[in-house]
Design an enzyme around this catalytic site. Structure first.
Site, PDB file in Angstrom:
ATOM      1  CB  ALA A  25      -0.908  -0.023   1.276  1.00  0.00           C
ATOM      2  CB  SER A  27       0.247   8.335  -0.567  1.00  0.00           C
ATOM      3  OG  SER A  27       1.061   8.347  -1.808  1.00  0.00           O
ATOM      4  CB  ALA A  29      -2.651   2.736  -5.698  1.00  0.00           C
ATOM      5  CB  VAL A  31      -0.382  -3.946  -4.913  1.00  0.00           C
ATOM      6  CG1 VAL A  31      -0.177  -5.125  -5.858  1.00  0.00           C
ATOM      7  CG2 VAL A  31       0.207  -2.659  -5.663  1.00  0.00           C
ATOM      8  CG  ASP A 179      11.175   4.678  -6.847  1.00  0.00           C
ATOM      9  OD1 ASP A 179      12.272   4.954  -6.108  1.00  0.00           O
ATOM     10  OD2 ASP A 179      10.068   4.619  -6.225  1.00  0.00           O
TER      11      ASP A 179
END
Length: 190
Positions: A25, A27, A29, A31, A179
């Site tokens: 989890a 901010s 979304a 999964v 990222d």
């Protein structure tokens, strides 16, 4: 559930199993792990309800503040505060579009195709919308955890392979993972 119903409608029947507890989890979304009716294991990224509205309100405040600062202060004018805020708002808007993320997954997959040790999960186009991203599930452990269990020689080889792959993405393909922290890179059994 609300977002899934709004975005996928009857297509939610394609999930043979859907784990209600998220595996991750953030901010905007969370999964979930799921299995499609054809047996494929998938990760389902679901945008939090109303997050886009909250982000838009916050961005509006930031843009108005940057505009006001740029008009009233020399330092903000010299730093082009409004341009910076607009670029940030544009990029954050793209983060909220899971169709864009699906396109980026396909681009990244193409960028690493020559690196046989790397895999990028592919989106399931028919189940991906602006607020829901369904992609292949990749079993593995976070890189830091997995690499710690490897012998030094294998860790060094893996580090060199990762560096070559990232440099190739940047310098050759022109599409790269922005990222690549260890939480976003997993080590699989093979």
């Amino acid at each position: 559930q609300q977002v899934l119903d709004e975005e996928l409608g009857d297509e939610t029947a394609r999930f043979a199993r859907f784990d209600i507890d998220p595996v991750g989890a953030a901010s905007i979304a969370q999964v979930h792990r799921a299995v499609l009716d054809d047996g494929r294991q998938v990760a389902v990224k679901v945008q939090r309800p109303d997050v886009a509205g909250r982000v838009e309100r916050d961005l509006d405040i930031m843009l108005r503040l940057a505009d006001r600062l740029e008009r009233r202060t020399q330092w903000a004018y010299e730093l082009r505060a409004l341009d910076t805020a607009q670029a940030f708002a544009h990029n954050l808007g793209n983060e909220l579009d899971f169709q864009a993320e699906a396109r980026n997954l396909r681009l990244l997959s193409e960028a690493v195709r020559h690196h046989r040790d790397f895999v990028v999960p592919q989106p399931v186009a028919s189940l991906t919308t602006g607020r829901v991203l369904v992609m292949e599930w990749v079993d593995g452990v976070p890189l830091v955890d997995g690499a710690a269990a490897l012998h030094q020689e294998r860790r060094s080889a893996l580090a060199r392979a990762l560096l070559r792959c990232l440099l190739d993405q940047i310098l050759v393909a022109g599409a790269f993972h922005v990222d690549p922290h260890p939480g976003n890179v997993y080590l699989t059994r093979d």
